[in-house]
Design a protein around this motif. Structure first.
Motif, PDB file in Angstrom:
ATOM      1  N   ILE A  60      32.122  38.333  40.486  1.00 16.59           N
ATOM      2  CA  ILE A  60      32.867  38.131  41.736  1.00 16.59           C
ATOM      3  C   ILE A  60      33.501  39.457  42.176  1.00 16.59           C
ATOM      4  CG2 ILE A  60      34.832  36.891  42.765  1.00 16.59           C
ATOM      5  CD1 ILE A  60      34.147  34.557  40.925  1.00 16.59           C
ATOM      6  N   TYR A  62      32.215  42.223  42.586  1.00 15.26           N
ATOM      7  CA  TYR A  62      31.388  42.999  43.518  1.00 15.26           C
ATOM      8  C   TYR A  62      31.587  42.603  44.982  1.00 15.26           C
ATOM      9  CZ  TYR A  62      29.151  44.604  39.283  1.00 15.26           C
ATOM     10  OH  TYR A  62      28.930  45.149  38.057  1.00 15.26           O
ATOM     11  N   VAL A  63      32.134  41.431  45.234  1.00 12.92           N
ATOM     12  CA  VAL A  63      32.509  41.118  46.614  1.00 12.92           C
ATOM     13  C   VAL A  63      34.026  41.186  46.799  1.00 12.92           C
ATOM     14  CG1 VAL A  63      30.450  39.813  47.252  1.00 12.92           C
ATOM     15  CG2 VAL A  63      32.326  38.628  46.124  1.00 12.92           C
ATOM     16  N   PHE A 109      40.838  37.971  54.216  1.00 13.12           N
ATOM     17  CA  PHE A 109      40.528  36.571  53.921  1.00 13.12           C
ATOM     18  C   PHE A 109      39.501  36.476  52.793  1.00 13.12           C
ATOM     19  CE2 PHE A 109      38.356  32.517  54.783  1.00 13.12           C
ATOM     20  CZ  PHE A 109      39.453  31.674  54.745  1.00 13.12           C
ATOM     21  N   ILE A 110      38.443  37.297  52.857  1.00 16.15           N
ATOM     22  CA  ILE A 110      37.428  37.292  51.790  1.00 16.15           C
ATOM     23  C   ILE A 110      38.088  37.612  50.443  1.00 16.15           C
ATOM     24  CG2 ILE A 110      35.389  38.475  50.857  1.00 16.15           C
ATOM     25  CD1 ILE A 110      34.402  38.887  53.673  1.00 16.15           C
ATOM     26  N   VAL A 113      40.163  34.576  49.253  1.00 17.49           N
ATOM     27  CA  VAL A 113      39.377  33.414  48.841  1.00 17.49           C
ATOM     28  C   VAL A 113      38.597  33.696  47.554  1.00 17.49           C
ATOM     29  CG1 VAL A 113      37.437  31.924  49.476  1.00 17.49           C
ATOM     30  CG2 VAL A 113      39.204  32.430  51.146  1.00 17.49           C
ATOM     31  N   THR A 114      37.902  34.848  47.512  1.00 17.19           N
ATOM     32  CA  THR A 114      37.133  35.145  46.294  1.00 17.19           C
ATOM     33  C   THR A 114      38.078  35.386  45.119  1.00 17.19           C
ATOM     34  OG1 THR A 114      37.032  37.498  46.857  1.00 17.19           O
ATOM     35  CG2 THR A 114      35.176  36.142  47.528  1.00 17.19           C
ATOM     36  N   ILE A 117      38.940  31.953  43.829  1.00 15.91           N
ATOM     37  CA  ILE A 117      37.812  31.388  43.073  1.00 15.91           C
ATOM     38  C   ILE A 117      37.689  32.074  41.710  1.00 15.91           C
ATOM     39  CG2 ILE A 117      35.302  31.095  43.046  1.00 15.91           C
ATOM     40  CD1 ILE A 117      35.400  30.912  46.101  1.00 15.91           C
TER      41      ILE A 117
ATOM     42  N   SER B  22      31.484  32.349  45.726  1.00 19.42           N
ATOM     43  CA  SER B  22      32.132  33.571  46.222  1.00 19.42           C
ATOM     44  C   SER B  22      31.172  34.405  47.061  1.00 19.42           C
ATOM     45  CB  SER B  22      32.611  34.445  45.063  1.00 19.42           C
ATOM     46  OG  SER B  22      33.567  33.778  44.307  1.00 19.42           O
ATOM     47  N   TYR B  23      29.963  34.579  46.541  1.00 20.03           N
ATOM     48  CA  TYR B  23      28.972  35.383  47.264  1.00 20.03           C
ATOM     49  C   TYR B  23      28.568  34.706  48.571  1.00 20.03           C
ATOM     50  CZ  TYR B  23      28.250  38.934  43.666  1.00 20.03           C
ATOM     51  OH  TYR B  23      28.415  39.986  42.814  1.00 20.03           O
ATOM     52  N   THR B  26      31.346  35.086  51.142  1.00 20.82           N
ATOM     53  CA  THR B  26      31.370  36.475  51.611  1.00 20.82           C
ATOM     54  C   THR B  26      30.239  36.739  52.590  1.00 20.82           C
ATOM     55  OG1 THR B  26      32.295  37.131  49.488  1.00 20.82           O
ATOM     56  CG2 THR B  26      31.399  38.878  50.864  1.00 20.82           C
ATOM     57  N   LEU B  29      30.835  35.121  55.995  1.00 16.36           N
ATOM     58  CA  LEU B  29      31.872  35.806  56.779  1.00 16.36           C
ATOM     59  C   LEU B  29      31.404  37.174  57.267  1.00 16.36           C
ATOM     60  CD1 LEU B  29      35.063  34.765  54.789  1.00 16.36           C
ATOM     61  CD2 LEU B  29      34.426  34.095  57.099  1.00 16.36           C
TER      62      LEU B  29
END
Lengths: 249, 60
Positions: A60, A62-63, A109-110, A113-114, A117, B22-23, B26, B29
């Motif tokens: 996770i 990586y994002v 936001f990303i 959220v990530t 998670i 998650s991916y 992402t 978005l």
């Protein structure tokens, strides 16, 4: 060098020049973001070795990390654009600031959220009111505040100045985000990678992250140029070059 | 590839749901932060050129 910068600055202040030059820049942003993100996604998901402590949930990162990184970096850019607008009254700076806000909000936001998670398998909770998470949430609200201010105020010049001011004042939050993991007791781990040090992980682990960060930057440029170009056309709708450009389309 | 099989890649040792969601979020978005401004730019161009054409017709 200095003269070159001065010429670039003056040219960037011209909406017409901005619109023309960015149509040449766009394909580079498109190509490099697709390439880097594609590479980073595949390497990060399928080729990087597993983290011995966190297992595969670490992918996770990586994002999450590029998004969190850009969330702060975009805010700084917005504040710099704000300073340029207030001090040198360059109107194009406001066009860029306006284009930066939504993508900054999306990045924040990303990362929220990530992060939530990621928190579940790692900490056993989605959310904690600790320093890092709370200051990132505040960053998200700052972005929303800037965007709401833009909508609420008129004329455009007043809204531009107010947004610039809020962006500049809000920069105080950036060092708080950065040092929150050192200043307070927090669940969030400290930075995994520093610009000044060689990373403490193998290349197969950090290269995908590098590709993703660069890819996120390229995508940021792509998104900002698209928004800024539309805004330039709207603001310059009465000027000769826009009429010439859109005359027979 | 780091994983032995496709099902290993999907499952990720029990973390699959977290990683893949998650991916996915992402990607959705990021795609929307390109797609929406792109559609908006196209719409703006169309609207303005229609407006310009109308004004040209009126002034004739």
């Amino acid at each position: 060098m200095w003269n070159w910068l001065k010429t670039l600055y003056h040219r960037l202040g011209s909406p017409k020049w901005f619109y023309q030059i960015t149509s040449k820049w766009l394909p580079w942003f498109v190509g490099s973001s697709l390439l880097l993100l594609g590479l980073g996604l595949v390497l990060g998901l399928a080729y990087a070795p597993m983290d011995y402590q966190q297992g595969n949930s670490f992918r996770i990162m990586y994002v999450h990390v590029p998004a969190a990184f850009l969330a702060q970096s975009v805010y700084m850019m917005m504040a710099v654009a704000g300073i340029v607008l207030l001090v040198w009254k360059m109107k194009m700076a406001d066009v860029v600031a306006q284009a930066l806000a939504p993508i900054g909000a999306i990045m924040t936001f990303i990362s929220l959220v990530t992060g939530a998670i990621w928190g579940m398998p790692t900490w056993g909770t989605w959310w904690m009111w600790d320093a890092r998470l709370t200051s990132m949430l505040i960053l998200f609200f700052l972005y929303l505040g800037v965007m709401a201010l833009r909508e609420a105020l008129s004329p455009q010049e007043t809204a531009a100045k107010a947004c610039a001011l809020l962006a500049i004042v809000g920069v105080i939050n950036i060092p708080i985000i950065k040092y929150s993991v050192d200043w307070w007791y927090t669940l969030h781990q400290p930075a995994s990678i520093k610009l000044t040090e060689k990373p403490a992980m193998p290349a197969s682990m950090y290269l995908p992250l590098l590709f993703m960060v660069l890819g996120f930057y390229a995508l940021l440029g792509w998104s900002v140029l698209l928004r800024a170009r539309a805004e330039v056309l709207r603001r310059e709708a009465k000027s000769g070059w826009v009429r010439e450009l859109l005359k027979d389309k | 590839m780091y994983f032995d099989s496709l099902s290993d890649l999907i499952n990720m040792g029990g973390h699959g749901l977290y990683v893949w969601s998650s991916y996915a979020i992402t990607l959705v978005l990021l795609t929307s932060s390109i797609l929406l401004p792109w559609l908006n730019l196209k719409r703006t161009r169309k609207q303005l050129s229609r407006q310009i054409a109308r004004e040209a017709a009126n002034s004739r």
